[in-house]
Design a protein around this motif. Structure first.
Motif, PDB file in Angstrom:
ATOM      1  N   VAL A 187      42.910  24.346  31.633  1.00  0.00           N
ATOM      2  CA  VAL A 187      43.227  25.697  31.187  1.00  0.00           C
ATOM      3  C   VAL A 187      42.002  26.243  30.468  1.00  0.00           C
ATOM      4  CG1 VAL A 187      44.748  27.125  29.772  1.00  0.00           C
ATOM      5  CG2 VAL A 187      45.670  25.123  30.952  1.00  0.00           C
ATOM      6  N   ILE A 188      41.503  27.385  30.948  1.00  0.00           N
ATOM      7  CA  ILE A 188      40.277  27.953  30.391  1.00  0.00           C
ATOM      8  C   ILE A 188      40.508  29.428  30.042  1.00  0.00           C
ATOM      9  CG2 ILE A 188      38.868  26.336  31.720  1.00  0.00           C
ATOM     10  CD1 ILE A 188      38.191  28.635  33.622  1.00  0.00           C
ATOM     11  N   SER A 189      39.513  30.058  29.451  1.00  0.00           N
ATOM     12  CA  SER A 189      39.626  31.462  29.054  1.00  0.00           C
ATOM     13  C   SER A 189      39.637  32.378  30.275  1.00  0.00           C
ATOM     14  CB  SER A 189      38.450  31.838  28.153  1.00  0.00           C
ATOM     15  OG  SER A 189      38.377  33.250  27.973  1.00  0.00           O
ATOM     16  N   GLU A 190      40.389  33.471  30.174  1.00  0.00           N
ATOM     17  CA  GLU A 190      40.409  34.448  31.268  1.00  0.00           C
ATOM     18  C   GLU A 190      39.051  35.142  31.447  1.00  0.00           C
ATOM     19  OE1 GLU A 190      41.884  38.500  28.921  1.00  0.00           O
ATOM     20  OE2 GLU A 190      43.201  37.577  30.418  1.00  0.00           O
ATOM     21  N   ASP A 191      38.185  35.062  30.446  1.00  0.00           N
ATOM     22  CA  ASP A 191      36.871  35.695  30.542  1.00  0.00           C
ATOM     23  C   ASP A 191      35.800  34.774  31.123  1.00  0.00           C
ATOM     24  OD1 ASP A 191      37.640  38.206  29.397  1.00  0.00           O
ATOM     25  OD2 ASP A 191      37.703  37.232  27.443  1.00  0.00           O
ATOM     26  N   ASP A 192      36.162  33.523  31.410  1.00  0.00           N
ATOM     27  CA  ASP A 192      35.204  32.598  32.008  1.00  0.00           C
ATOM     28  C   ASP A 192      34.967  32.944  33.478  1.00  0.00           C
ATOM     29  OD1 ASP A 192      34.828  31.107  29.705  1.00  0.00           O
ATOM     30  OD2 ASP A 192      36.411  29.674  30.185  1.00  0.00           O
ATOM     31  N   THR A 193      33.777  32.587  33.954  1.00  0.00           N
ATOM     32  CA  THR A 193      33.424  32.757  35.363  1.00  0.00           C
ATOM     33  C   THR A 193      33.349  31.388  36.018  1.00  0.00           C
ATOM     34  OG1 THR A 193      32.192  34.807  34.961  1.00  0.00           O
ATOM     35  CG2 THR A 193      31.678  33.597  36.985  1.00  0.00           C
ATOM     36  N   ILE A 194      34.076  31.226  37.124  1.00  0.00           N
ATOM     37  CA  ILE A 194      34.109  29.945  37.840  1.00  0.00           C
ATOM     38  C   ILE A 194      33.222  30.040  39.065  1.00  0.00           C
ATOM     39  CG2 ILE A 194      35.590  28.301  39.078  1.00  0.00           C
ATOM     40  CD1 ILE A 194      37.279  30.695  36.761  1.00  0.00           C
ATOM     41  N   ARG A 195      32.371  29.040  39.249  1.00  0.00           N
ATOM     42  CA  ARG A 195      31.511  28.970  40.427  1.00  0.00           C
ATOM     43  C   ARG A 195      31.768  27.647  41.141  1.00  0.00           C
ATOM     44  NH1 ARG A 195      27.145  32.661  40.363  1.00  0.00           N
ATOM     45  NH2 ARG A 195      27.069  33.904  38.437  1.00  0.00           N
ATOM     46  N   MET A 196      31.921  27.726  42.439  1.00  0.00           N
ATOM     47  CA  MET A 196      32.146  26.528  43.258  1.00  0.00           C
ATOM     48  C   MET A 196      31.105  26.487  44.368  1.00  0.00           C
ATOM     49  SD  MET A 196      36.249  26.855  43.810  1.00  0.00           S
ATOM     50  CE  MET A 196      36.558  28.542  43.279  1.00  0.00           C
ATOM     51  N   ARG A 197      30.294  25.479  44.361  1.00  0.00           N
ATOM     52  CA  ARG A 197      29.357  25.243  45.455  1.00  0.00           C
ATOM     53  C   ARG A 197      30.038  24.293  46.431  1.00  0.00           C
ATOM     54  NH1 ARG A 197      24.592  27.548  47.475  1.00  0.00           N
ATOM     55  NH2 ARG A 197      23.502  25.994  48.735  1.00  0.00           N
TER      56      ARG A 197
END
Length: 284
Positions: free
Chosen positions: A217-227
């Protein structure tokens, strides 16, 4: 003039009868204008209400007739208009929907009397970076999922949050869910239930090939990147389980908070925890 756009799920049996109840309710309301998407209007024999490019029209509210999937689809269709979305439950669960079939006329009157509230629910935007070029692929209310096809091998995820590399691991896929979507696919994959008022995202791996990766569970303002590394072309990014795009090996997927929220109509007689108990566990 109050303009309401009605979006019936034409694949549902007997949907015409429910639509006719809605149209009959508004028939004598002189200060109400009812519109239907032109395609649905034609299929249901109500061409006189049809409107082309309804997602670009000036409307005050959108009304979905169907299940949760129909409401999610409508939220995406009216995303740029930022209008409230209300749902009539004609599906199997209706977790997000506040109008049951025996309440249609009563609740529609409450809408006209402005006896409702609007809950703003976080939406996600998904992007794909292919050969250095970033392109927007869509938005979602529940979740954005990166997964392999049915017969393909596992994917390798290089997962980063903001500027920090979190992990590299193999899995069948990864679900990025809003709190609203925590009771959907993420829950089935082992993720936690999160009250939609909590400003959070949930990252849930699908069948990870390691004991070290768990739902986060992380902040809604975080940006997730998937390579993504796969060694095969059978890779997809999916929005709310409804809209899908094929992506390529070594593409990067970026998921972040969307500019606009979904605005969902709620009534005073509904409560999140009561709804969760009734809809998820079948207890009155």
């Amino acid at each position: 003039m109050f303009t309401i756009a009605v979006f019936p799920n034409v694949t549902k049996a007997n949907i015409r009868a429910i639509l006719e109840r809605v149209l009959a309710f508004f028939a004598d309301k002189k200060d109400v204008c009812v519109l239907l998407p032109s395609k649905e209007a034609a299929l249901l024999g109500r061409e006189e209400f049809g409107a082309r490019n309804i997602s670009q029209r000036s409307i005050d509210m959108a009304l979905s007739i169907g299940g949760d999937g129909t409401l999610l689809n409508v939220c995406r269709r009216v995303y740029d208009q930022c209008v409230p979305v209300c749902g009539i439950n004609f599906g199997t669960v209706g977790f997000l929907i506040d109008i049951e079939l025996d309440e249609i006329e009563t609740k529609l009157q409450k809408i006209l009397d402005k006896e409702y509230r609007i809950e703003e629910r976080l939406m996600l935007s998904g992007y794909v970076v292919h050969r250095g070029r970033k392109s927007y692929k869509g938005s979602a209310v529940n979740d954005i999922v990166v997964t392999k096809g049915g017969m393909a091998r596992m994917l390798r995820f290089g997962l980063s949050i903001n500027d920090t590399c979190i992990a590299n691991y193999k899995a069948d896929g990864l679900i990025v869910s809003t709190a609203t979507g925590s009771t959907a696919y993420s829950l089935s994959a082992g993720g936690p239930i999160v009250n939609p008022l909590v400003k959070a995202l949930v990252l849930t791996p699908i069948c990870p090939h390691t004991f070290d990766i768990r739902s986060m569970v992380i902040s809604e303002d975080d940006t997730i990147r998937m390579r993504i590394e796969a060694g095969h072309p059978d890779i997809f990014i999916t929005f709310d389980g409804q809209k899908s795009h094929q992506i390529a090996d070594e593409d990067e997927v970026i998921v972040q908070k969307a500019k606009n929220p979904a605005r969902i109509v709620k009534f005073g007689d509904k409560d999140y925890y009561r709804t969760m108990k009734e809809k998820l566990w079948g207890h009155p």
